[in-house]
Enzyme design. Structure first.
Site, PDB file in Angstrom:
ATOM      1  N   THR A 148      -3.490  16.537  -9.509  1.00 22.65           N
ATOM      2  CA  THR A 148      -4.495  15.591  -9.065  1.00 22.65           C
ATOM      3  C   THR A 148      -4.157  14.091  -9.126  1.00 22.65           C
ATOM      4  O   THR A 148      -4.299  13.117  -8.278  1.00 22.65           O
ATOM      5  CB  THR A 148      -5.882  15.814 -10.089  1.00 22.65           C
ATOM      6  OG1 THR A 148      -6.125  17.040 -10.290  1.00 22.65           O
ATOM      7  CG2 THR A 148      -7.117  14.918  -9.790  1.00 22.65           C
TER       8      THR A 148
ATOM      9  N   GLU B 142     -16.412  26.454   0.543  1.00 26.10           N
ATOM     10  CA  GLU B 142     -16.404  25.335   1.118  1.00 26.10           C
ATOM     11  C   GLU B 142     -15.891  25.514   2.557  1.00 26.10           C
ATOM     12  O   GLU B 142     -16.324  24.371   3.442  1.00 26.10           O
ATOM     13  CB  GLU B 142     -15.090  24.629   0.453  1.00 26.10           C
ATOM     14  CG  GLU B 142     -15.560  24.609  -1.047  1.00 26.10           C
ATOM     15  CD  GLU B 142     -14.334  23.886  -1.910  1.00 26.10           C
ATOM     16  OE1 GLU B 142     -14.619  23.282  -2.913  1.00 26.10           O
ATOM     17  OE2 GLU B 142     -13.210  23.534  -1.399  1.00 26.10           O
TER      18      GLU B 142
ATOM     19  N   ARG C 229      -2.656  24.660  -3.333  1.00 27.28           N
ATOM     20  CA  ARG C 229      -2.661  23.677  -4.734  1.00 27.28           C
ATOM     21  C   ARG C 229      -1.074  23.215  -4.970  1.00 27.28           C
ATOM     22  O   ARG C 229      -1.071  22.260  -5.640  1.00 27.28           O
ATOM     23  CB  ARG C 229      -3.381  24.506  -5.937  1.00 27.28           C
ATOM     24  CG  ARG C 229      -4.757  25.091  -5.406  1.00 27.28           C
ATOM     25  CD  ARG C 229      -5.816  24.142  -5.524  1.00 27.28           C
ATOM     26  NE  ARG C 229      -5.754  23.506  -6.907  1.00 27.28           N
ATOM     27  CZ  ARG C 229      -6.572  22.475  -7.291  1.00 27.28           C
ATOM     28  NH1 ARG C 229      -7.553  22.023  -6.374  1.00 27.28           N
ATOM     29  NH2 ARG C 229      -6.754  22.111  -8.355  1.00 27.28           N
TER      30      ARG C 229
ATOM     31  N   TYR D 253     -19.323  18.181  -3.849  1.00 21.68           N
ATOM     32  CA  TYR D 253     -18.896  17.837  -5.291  1.00 21.68           C
ATOM     33  C   TYR D 253     -19.861  18.154  -6.322  1.00 21.68           C
ATOM     34  O   TYR D 253     -19.807  17.643  -7.440  1.00 21.68           O
ATOM     35  CB  TYR D 253     -18.390  16.494  -5.267  1.00 21.68           C
ATOM     36  CG  TYR D 253     -16.930  16.503  -4.719  1.00 21.68           C
ATOM     37  CD1 TYR D 253     -15.897  17.184  -5.150  1.00 21.68           C
ATOM     38  CD2 TYR D 253     -16.662  15.447  -3.652  1.00 21.68           C
ATOM     39  CE1 TYR D 253     -14.614  16.983  -4.808  1.00 21.68           C
ATOM     40  CE2 TYR D 253     -15.337  15.761  -2.946  1.00 21.68           C
ATOM     41  CZ  TYR D 253     -14.547  15.989  -3.478  1.00 21.68           C
ATOM     42  OH  TYR D 253     -13.101  16.027  -2.733  1.00 21.68           O
TER      43      TYR D 253
ATOM     44  N   PHE E 276     -16.748  10.309 -13.125  1.00 17.40           N
ATOM     45  CA  PHE E 276     -15.999   9.694 -11.939  1.00 17.40           C
ATOM     46  C   PHE E 276     -17.008  10.247 -10.800  1.00 17.40           C
ATOM     47  O   PHE E 276     -16.603   9.833  -9.728  1.00 17.40           O
ATOM     48  CB  PHE E 276     -14.674   9.937 -11.742  1.00 17.40           C
ATOM     49  CG  PHE E 276     -14.109  11.475 -11.837  1.00 17.40           C
ATOM     50  CD1 PHE E 276     -14.477  12.424 -10.849  1.00 17.40           C
ATOM     51  CD2 PHE E 276     -13.684  12.190 -13.142  1.00 17.40           C
ATOM     52  CE1 PHE E 276     -14.054  13.728 -10.674  1.00 17.40           C
ATOM     53  CE2 PHE E 276     -13.331  13.531 -13.043  1.00 17.40           C
ATOM     54  CZ  PHE E 276     -13.722  14.488 -11.994  1.00 17.40           C
TER      55      PHE E 276
ATOM     56  N   LYS F 238      -8.379  13.192   2.921  1.00 21.42           N
ATOM     57  CA  LYS F 238      -9.432  12.283   2.391  1.00 21.42           C
ATOM     58  C   LYS F 238      -9.386  10.981   2.947  1.00 21.42           C
ATOM     59  O   LYS F 238      -8.340  10.783   3.868  1.00 21.42           O
ATOM     60  CB  LYS F 238      -9.378  12.132   0.841  1.00 21.42           C
ATOM     61  CG  LYS F 238      -9.551  13.473   0.058  1.00 21.42           C
ATOM     62  CD  LYS F 238      -9.474  13.143  -1.344  1.00 21.42           C
ATOM     63  CE  LYS F 238      -9.814  14.349  -2.134  1.00 21.42           C
ATOM     64  NZ  LYS F 238      -9.532  14.314  -3.398  1.00 21.42           N
TER      65      LYS F 238
ATOM     66  N   ARG G 218       0.530  14.927  -2.511  1.00 18.71           N
ATOM     67  CA  ARG G 218       0.170  13.795  -3.230  1.00 18.71           C
ATOM     68  C   ARG G 218       1.310  13.048  -3.765  1.00 18.71           C
ATOM     69  O   ARG G 218       1.049  11.536  -3.977  1.00 18.71           O
ATOM     70  CB  ARG G 218      -0.728  14.394  -4.422  1.00 18.71           C
ATOM     71  CG  ARG G 218      -2.198  14.787  -4.194  1.00 18.71           C
ATOM     72  CD  ARG G 218      -2.932  15.612  -4.980  1.00 18.71           C
ATOM     73  NE  ARG G 218      -4.367  16.010  -4.656  1.00 18.71           N
ATOM     74  CZ  ARG G 218      -5.086  16.365  -5.286  1.00 18.71           C
ATOM     75  NH1 ARG G 218      -4.722  17.406  -6.274  1.00 18.71           N
ATOM     76  NH2 ARG G 218      -6.448  16.583  -4.984  1.00 18.71           N
TER      77      ARG G 218
ATOM     78  N   ASN H 160      -6.279  10.237  -3.602  1.00 22.48           N
ATOM     79  CA  ASN H 160      -5.330  11.206  -3.752  1.00 22.48           C
ATOM     80  C   ASN H 160      -5.132  12.150  -2.605  1.00 22.48           C
ATOM     81  O   ASN H 160      -4.392  13.398  -2.587  1.00 22.48           O
ATOM     82  CB  ASN H 160      -5.174  12.055  -4.842  1.00 22.48           C
ATOM     83  CG  ASN H 160      -6.530  13.021  -5.041  1.00 22.48           C
ATOM     84  OD1 ASN H 160      -7.395  12.898  -4.179  1.00 22.48           O
ATOM     85  ND2 ASN H 160      -6.812  13.597  -6.225  1.00 22.48           N
TER      86      ASN H 160
ATOM     87  N   HIS I  29      -8.098  17.085  -0.464  1.00 22.65           N
ATOM     88  CA  HIS I  29      -8.607  18.431  -1.440  1.00 22.65           C
ATOM     89  C   HIS I  29      -7.906  19.628  -0.946  1.00 22.65           C
ATOM     90  O   HIS I  29      -7.823  19.797   0.441  1.00 22.65           O
ATOM     91  CB  HIS I  29     -10.209  18.146  -1.042  1.00 22.65           C
ATOM     92  CG  HIS I  29     -11.022  19.275  -1.399  1.00 22.65           C
ATOM     93  ND1 HIS I  29     -11.262  19.361  -2.793  1.00 22.65           N
ATOM     94  CD2 HIS I  29     -11.368  20.374  -0.825  1.00 22.65           C
ATOM     95  CE1 HIS I  29     -11.967  20.466  -3.013  1.00 22.65           C
ATOM     96  NE2 HIS I  29     -11.972  21.105  -1.734  1.00 22.65           N
TER      97      HIS I  29
HETATM   98  P1  GDP Z   1      -8.586  18.539  -7.687  1.00 24.83           P
HETATM   99  O1  GDP Z   1      -8.946  19.743  -7.713  1.00 24.83           O
HETATM  100  O2  GDP Z   1      -7.034  18.106  -7.779  1.00 24.83           O
HETATM  101  O3  GDP Z   1      -8.994  17.673  -6.246  1.00 24.83           O
HETATM  102  O4  GDP Z   1      -9.009  17.678  -8.857  1.00 24.83           O
HETATM  103  P2  GDP Z   1     -10.608  17.974  -9.514  1.00 24.83           P
HETATM  104  O5  GDP Z   1     -11.466  18.942  -8.865  1.00 24.83           O
HETATM  105  O6  GDP Z   1     -10.632  18.070 -11.068  1.00 24.83           O
HETATM  106  O7  GDP Z   1     -11.481  16.670  -9.238  1.00 24.83           O
HETATM  107  C1  GDP Z   1     -11.970  16.140  -7.765  1.00 24.83           C
HETATM  108  C2  GDP Z   1     -11.600  15.080  -7.128  1.00 24.83           C
HETATM  109  O8  GDP Z   1     -12.064  14.067  -8.223  1.00 24.83           O
HETATM  110  C3  GDP Z   1     -10.111  14.529  -7.390  1.00 24.83           C
HETATM  111  O9  GDP Z   1      -9.245  15.160  -6.295  1.00 24.83           O
HETATM  112  C4  GDP Z   1     -10.187  13.063  -7.443  1.00 24.83           C
HETATM  113  O10 GDP Z   1     -10.126  12.578  -6.260  1.00 24.83           O
HETATM  114  C5  GDP Z   1     -11.307  12.857  -8.076  1.00 24.83           C
HETATM  115  N1  GDP Z   1     -10.911  12.411  -9.634  1.00 24.83           N
HETATM  116  C6  GDP Z   1     -10.427  13.719 -10.462  1.00 24.83           C
HETATM  117  N2  GDP Z   1     -10.168  13.001 -11.635  1.00 24.83           N
HETATM  118  C7  GDP Z   1     -10.603  11.813 -11.616  1.00 24.83           C
HETATM  119  C8  GDP Z   1     -10.475  10.719 -12.553  1.00 24.83           C
HETATM  120  O11 GDP Z   1     -10.199  11.000 -13.735  1.00 24.83           O
HETATM  121  N3  GDP Z   1     -10.898   9.552 -12.271  1.00 24.83           N
HETATM  122  C9  GDP Z   1     -11.539   9.362 -10.899  1.00 24.83           C
HETATM  123  N4  GDP Z   1     -11.918   8.238 -10.547  1.00 24.83           N
HETATM  124  N5  GDP Z   1     -11.587  10.351 -10.014  1.00 24.83           N
HETATM  125  C10 GDP Z   1     -10.906  11.586 -10.368  1.00 24.83           C
END
Ligand code: GDP
Length: 141
Positions: A91, A126, A85, A49, A57, A9, A102, A112, A115
């Site tokens: 996350t 993807e 993962r 996304y 968010f 990222k 991370r 973070n 992805h």
């Molecule tokens: P991942 O699969 O661990 O990447 O998590 P998710 O699919 O739930 O979310 C996608 C991405 O959105 C995450 O990697 C973060 O960059 C962002 N994100 C997730 N949860 C939050 C949150 O609560 N707040 C904010 N600002 N960003 C978030």
């Protein structure tokens, strides 16, 4: 063998951590099949996304993902989706296990560092977002 997509990222690319993250992935047994560096436009980031469009968010995530260059990486190993993962960590970096990518490179739940596709079905979708089938087949195995 299974393939999956990682994206280094904008936070990690800007911090100069891309090389360390790629080395970490190789140490964990992933082969880099294809890699590129680009800056996502808003339309592309919103499409990538799309599943998160109802989340609070979403706009912030799109802004972050378009804030600088990213490095999409096609990765291969056995059980690649699940293993990536695990190697990424949770996350929220405060909840990420010690030694995960991370825990080492993320600075917030949003910024973070990496992805990773969350299922083989999404990995196929993807990967197709960034790499052609011909490119992946030509990866020299
Ligand atoms: P991942 O699969 O661990 O990447 O998590 P998710 O699919 O739930 O979310 C996608 C991405 O959105 C995450 O990697 C973060 O960059 C962002 N994100 C997730 N949860 C939050 C949150 O609560 N707040 C904010 N600002 N960003 C978030």
């Amino acid at each position: 063998m299974e393939t999956t997509l990682a994206i280094i990222k904008p936070d990690a690319v800007a911090a100069g951590d891309a090389g360390n993250i790629l080395a970490h992935l190789e140490r964990e047994g992933f082969e880099i099949l294809a890699i590129t560096k680009l800056r996502l436009g808003e339309t592309q980031a919103r499409a990538f996304y799309e599943v998160h469009r109802e989340r609070p968010f979403y706009d912030s995530l799109v802004e972050f993902m378009t804030s600088g260059a990213v490095m999409p990486v096609a990765l291969e190993r056995d059980n690649a989706v699940k293993r990536l993962r695990e190697v990424m960590g949770a996350t929220n970096p405060q909840e990420a296990a010690v030694g995960t990518i991370r825990s080492l490179y993320a600075t917030s739940i949003e910024k973070n560092a990496i992805h990773g596709s969350d299922s083989p079905e999404n990995a196929a979708i993807e990967l197709g977002f960034f790499f052609s089938r011909a490119e992946l087949l030509a990866a020299g195995r």
